[in-house]
Scaffold this motif. Sequence first.
Motif, short mmCIF file in Angstrom:
data_model
loop_
_atom_site.label_atom_id
_atom_site.label_comp_id
_atom_site.label_asym_id
_atom_site.label_seq_id
_atom_site.Cartn_x
_atom_site.Cartn_y
_atom_site.Cartn_z
N LEU A 46 0.66 -1.09 -0.11
CA LEU A 46 -0.12 0.10 -0.25
C LEU A 46 0.85 1.36 -0.20
O LEU A 46 0.69 2.08 -0.93
N ALA A 47 2.03 1.03 0.73
CA ALA A 47 2.68 2.58 0.92
C ALA A 47 3.19 2.75 -0.53
O ALA A 47 3.59 3.82 -0.76
N SER A 48 4.06 1.69 -1.19
CA SER A 48 4.52 1.47 -2.48
C SER A 48 3.31 2.38 -3.36
O SER A 48 3.89 3.34 -4.49
N LYS A 49 2.27 1.87 -3.47
CA LYS A 49 1.32 2.49 -4.30
C LYS A 49 1.04 3.88 -4.18
O LYS A 49 0.94 4.64 -5.03
N ILE A 50 1.06 4.32 -2.84
CA ILE A 50 0.87 5.65 -2.40
C ILE A 50 1.86 6.47 -3.00
O ILE A 50 1.66 7.73 -3.44
N ILE A 51 3.22 5.99 -2.81
CA ILE A 51 4.33 6.92 -3.20
C ILE A 51 4.42 7.03 -4.55
O ILE A 51 4.64 8.25 -5.02
N ALA A 52 3.93 6.07 -5.41
CA ALA A 52 3.95 6.13 -6.79
C ALA A 52 3.02 7.15 -7.27
O ALA A 52 3.13 7.88 -8.18
N ALA A 53 1.65 7.21 -6.58
CA ALA A 53 0.67 7.86 -7.12
C ALA A 53 1.04 9.54 -6.72
O ALA A 53 0.76 10.53 -7.51
N VAL A 54 1.70 9.80 -5.52
CA VAL A 54 2.07 11.08 -5.26
C VAL A 54 3.29 11.51 -5.95
O VAL A 54 3.43 12.64 -6.58
N ALA A 55 4.12 10.46 -6.43
CA ALA A 55 5.24 10.98 -7.45
C ALA A 55 4.83 11.59 -8.71
O ALA A 55 5.58 12.27 -9.47
N GLU A 56 3.65 11.12 -9.26
CA GLU A 56 2.79 11.61 -10.51
C GLU A 56 2.70 12.69 -10.43
O GLU A 56 2.47 13.66 -11.59
N LEU A 57 2.46 13.48 -9.14
CA LEU A 57 2.26 14.90 -8.91
C LEU A 57 3.56 15.61 -9.02
O LEU A 57 3.71 17.04 -8.45
N SER A 58 4.90 14.86 -9.22
CA SER A 58 6.09 15.34 -9.14
C SER A 58 6.21 16.18 -7.52
O SER A 58 7.04 16.84 -7.11
N VAL A 59 5.90 15.33 -6.71
CA VAL A 59 6.06 15.67 -5.25
C VAL A 59 6.70 14.48 -4.62
O VAL A 59 6.28 13.30 -4.54
N GLU A 60 7.83 14.63 -3.98
CA GLU A 60 8.55 13.42 -3.19
C GLU A 60 7.82 13.30 -2.06
O GLU A 60 7.13 14.12 -1.17
N SER A 61 7.48 12.06 -1.49
CA SER A 61 6.84 11.65 -0.17
C SER A 61 7.70 10.53 0.55
O SER A 61 8.46 9.97 -0.09
N ARG A 62 7.31 10.34 1.94
CA ARG A 62 8.04 9.48 2.80
C ARG A 62 6.72 9.08 3.74
O ARG A 62 5.95 9.88 4.00
N ILE A 63 6.90 7.72 3.96
CA ILE A 63 5.66 6.93 4.67
C ILE A 63 6.35 6.32 5.89
O ILE A 63 7.40 5.48 5.83
#
Length: 475
Positions: free
Chosen positions: A75-92
């Motif tokens: 689930l975390a990997s899917k969320i990071i990939a979805a947020v990356a499509e917005l050109s935003v880096e994320s940490r979970i």
Amino acid sequence: MRPNADSEPQRIMVVRCPPLCGPDASPAGPQAARLFERVIGAVTGFCPNVEATELGVCAFGARGPARYFGGEGALASKIIAAVAELSVESRIGVADGMFAALLAARRAEPIDPAEPVLVIPPGGTAGFLAAQPVSVLADQDLAGLLKRLGLLTLGDLAALPASDVASRFGDAGEAVHRLARGLDLRPLAARPPAHDLSVAREFDPPEPLAEPVVFAAKTLAEQLHAGLAARGLTCVRVQVRVTWADGEESSRLWRHDGLLTAAGVADRVRWQLDGRPAAPPDGQYAQGGIGMLRLVPDQVVRATGHQLALWGEAMVSDRVARAAMRVQAMLGHEAVLRPVTGGGRNVSEQVSHVPFGEKREPLLAAGPPWPGRIAGAAPGVVYPAAREAEVTDDAGRLVTVTGRCVLSAVPARLVIGPEPPRRITAWAGPWPLSERWWDAVAARRRARFQLATDDGRVWLAVVRDSRWLIEAGYW
């Protein structure tokens, strides 16, 4: 028999976007808020009940969504990939409880950027927290005191008896002791109050700008707190609903580590409004303006009041905050300022004044080293403009300082402006300071002294261009 789900530890997933939060946030202001709104929209695609804790950080209960998407890591990997499509880096971060999950999300940043997910296994939260330094606590004054007492980690704090911590440190100590033991102060999601305690303000005609709405939010927040206080309650999670002139509605849940004050509610309204698109160049909202603002106390707890801890730390109560915001409403946003300490070599640079209720960083960051800064306690009085002075020896001759910081004589008397002379009983210095030597216009070279006089006061003096000046005083 399957155990009751309510007795199981609550698994929380925190999504943190470093570029949108913290002192190094880039971009900042409305652009960051609009990006964060899109991030929340992406996270909502995996779990509909998402709470925003601050700008750039959101959280949700992970047990149900993790089962559906094949585990917490997946689930975390899917969320990071979805947020990356917005050109935003994320940490979970994922853990048993909100506090541990937030720390896990923060630790996922510097440890290994290639592994942006840190999952604390069920039952491992206490061990994870035990190794954390007390500096991770939000109350930095309390963290500093714990360090001076030899309690360097949350594990050291958790090992103390709860009754001893409560009697020594008051409510604040009791709260951080629970956090150190892995016990969140409250669940992430709870039942809303049984009665309708919401407050609303209708704008007719619709308000096209954010600032008047934020001021109205402060007044609404005061009404909200007054209604809750009459029932012996206080709010820790609030729902902000904004209805636009074209009928569109923006709704967001906001929570806070501590009790949500009126100033905290107004901050969250501002962030939510900044997340909506504006039509340049006049900054007016594309939806034609805001028709209604409603604040709903979605999660309330019993108000237990505030008790000062034994060492007497300063505490800003809701009553003080509401009084400050009433003055701002009458005289303007800049009418009530609070000091924020930061960095700098000179005492006049180390304090910035920001409007009450705003979380603004000081002009100069306190983190980098500042060579040439006067060590020790900060002066209690800093003059807006340095005061002219003279320092003489016993014979009445002006004391001078050479380029190698050699004094012409021992300082004996201090004269500040038209005031009578003061006898110098002790002195320290000189401490040279040369700034921007490469810039012929901005270059400054000075020598600083601390002078104790016979009236019991200590002065911070500086010699610049053969002139004595008084910058501050220690009293």
